[in-house]
Design a protein around this motif. Sequence first.
Motif, short mmCIF file in Angstrom:
data_model
loop_
_atom_site.label_atom_id
_atom_site.label_comp_id
_atom_site.label_asym_id
_atom_site.label_seq_id
_atom_site.Cartn_x
_atom_site.Cartn_y
_atom_site.Cartn_z
N ASN A 1 39.63 29.91 40.42
CA ASN A 1 39.18 29.05 39.33
C ASN A 1 37.70 28.74 39.54
O ASN A 1 37.34 27.86 40.32
N PRO A 2 36.81 29.45 38.84
CA PRO A 2 35.36 29.25 39.02
C PRO A 2 34.89 27.84 38.67
O PRO A 2 33.79 27.44 39.07
N GLU A 3 35.71 27.07 37.95
CA GLU A 3 35.32 25.73 37.51
C GLU A 3 35.78 24.64 38.47
O GLU A 3 35.50 23.46 38.23
N ILE A 4 36.45 24.99 39.56
CA ILE A 4 37.03 23.97 40.42
C ILE A 4 35.96 23.07 41.06
O ILE A 4 36.21 21.90 41.33
N ALA A 5 34.77 23.62 41.27
CA ALA A 5 33.70 22.84 41.89
C ALA A 5 33.26 21.66 41.02
O ALA A 5 32.60 20.74 41.49
N THR B 1 44.01 27.45 45.62
CA THR B 1 43.03 27.78 44.58
C THR B 1 41.65 27.75 45.20
O THR B 1 41.29 26.80 45.91
N LEU B 2 40.86 28.79 44.97
CA LEU B 2 39.47 28.87 45.44
C LEU B 2 38.55 29.09 44.25
O LEU B 2 38.99 29.50 43.17
N ASP B 3 37.25 28.84 44.48
CA ASP B 3 36.32 28.96 43.36
C ASP B 3 35.84 30.38 43.11
O ASP B 3 35.27 30.65 42.05
N LYS B 4 36.06 31.30 44.04
CA LYS B 4 35.72 32.70 43.80
C LYS B 4 36.51 33.59 44.76
O LYS B 4 37.02 33.12 45.79
N PRO B 5 36.59 34.88 44.45
CA PRO B 5 37.43 35.77 45.25
C PRO B 5 36.81 36.24 46.55
O PRO B 5 37.53 36.64 47.47
N GLU B 6 35.48 36.23 46.64
CA GLU B 6 34.81 36.73 47.84
C GLU B 6 33.72 35.76 48.27
O GLU B 6 33.07 35.11 47.43
N TYR B 7 33.50 35.71 49.59
CA TYR B 7 32.50 34.81 50.16
C TYR B 7 31.68 35.55 51.21
O TYR B 7 32.12 36.58 51.76
N SER C 1 28.89 28.17 49.81
CA SER C 1 29.70 26.96 49.70
C SER C 1 31.07 27.37 49.17
O SER C 1 31.17 28.22 48.28
N LEU C 2 32.09 26.77 49.70
CA LEU C 2 33.47 27.06 49.31
C LEU C 2 34.13 25.80 48.77
O LEU C 2 34.00 24.73 49.36
#
Length: 227
Positions: free
Chosen positions: A59-63, A180-186, A191-192
């Motif tokens: 979910n890119p909007e979680i931040a 749930t994370l804000d993106k698939p790769e880090y 920032s996570l």
Amino acid sequence: MEEKLEVIIFEKYCIRTIAMAYSPIVVNPKYPLILFVIFYCTGCAGKKNDVQWDEVRINPEIAKDSIYQQLDKQEEVLSAEDLLDTLTLHRRTSDVTYFSEQTKNIPIPPHSRINNCRAYFLPSANKLLINIGIADLHTSRGFTITYKDGKFFTKPYFEPDAIDEDAAEPIHKNIYQKLTLDKPEYTIGDSLYGNIDFQSFEIVESIDTIWHFGKGGFRAKIKRLPE
């Protein structure tokens, strides 16, 4: 082979940082980061049915969730390992409620939100390790999230001041786990932002059952785990 290499690397890293912080104190496995390493070793190299991988929600909007704005206004819960990190911003990194009890249906303990979050990346395995919990110079407790290739698993840990080397390894089972994370790769320095919800239990000595509950938002700055 990969998991054994990962354990060795993580153990060397923790031993080196503890030695730097407490020199000339002799490094002793009673210190919490070393205890965490011991638990992590048993978790990574444990039985096949001890690990349950599930899909991660992105979910890119979680931040943008309001919980992170609230955390900005609160001081970080400091762990023993924060003595090693002079760059810690001392803003709250976790709003995760985590606790473990021997009975399933209990009120949430008042201390259950005393946790922080740290994240480390292991390039050789393309694996992210997220640790949520708290530690002092005698004990450490919390849980780890291992994330790789869009999947993850959770595993609680607790290490007391004294370790019973003859004790049997607990059997751990997940009832459910949602991440749930804000993106698939880090990558290093990212920032996570994430949210975890899990429930599990472990059977100790084939007699006692300990229930684990974790739920809430967290964030971290990803650090490199030296190889």
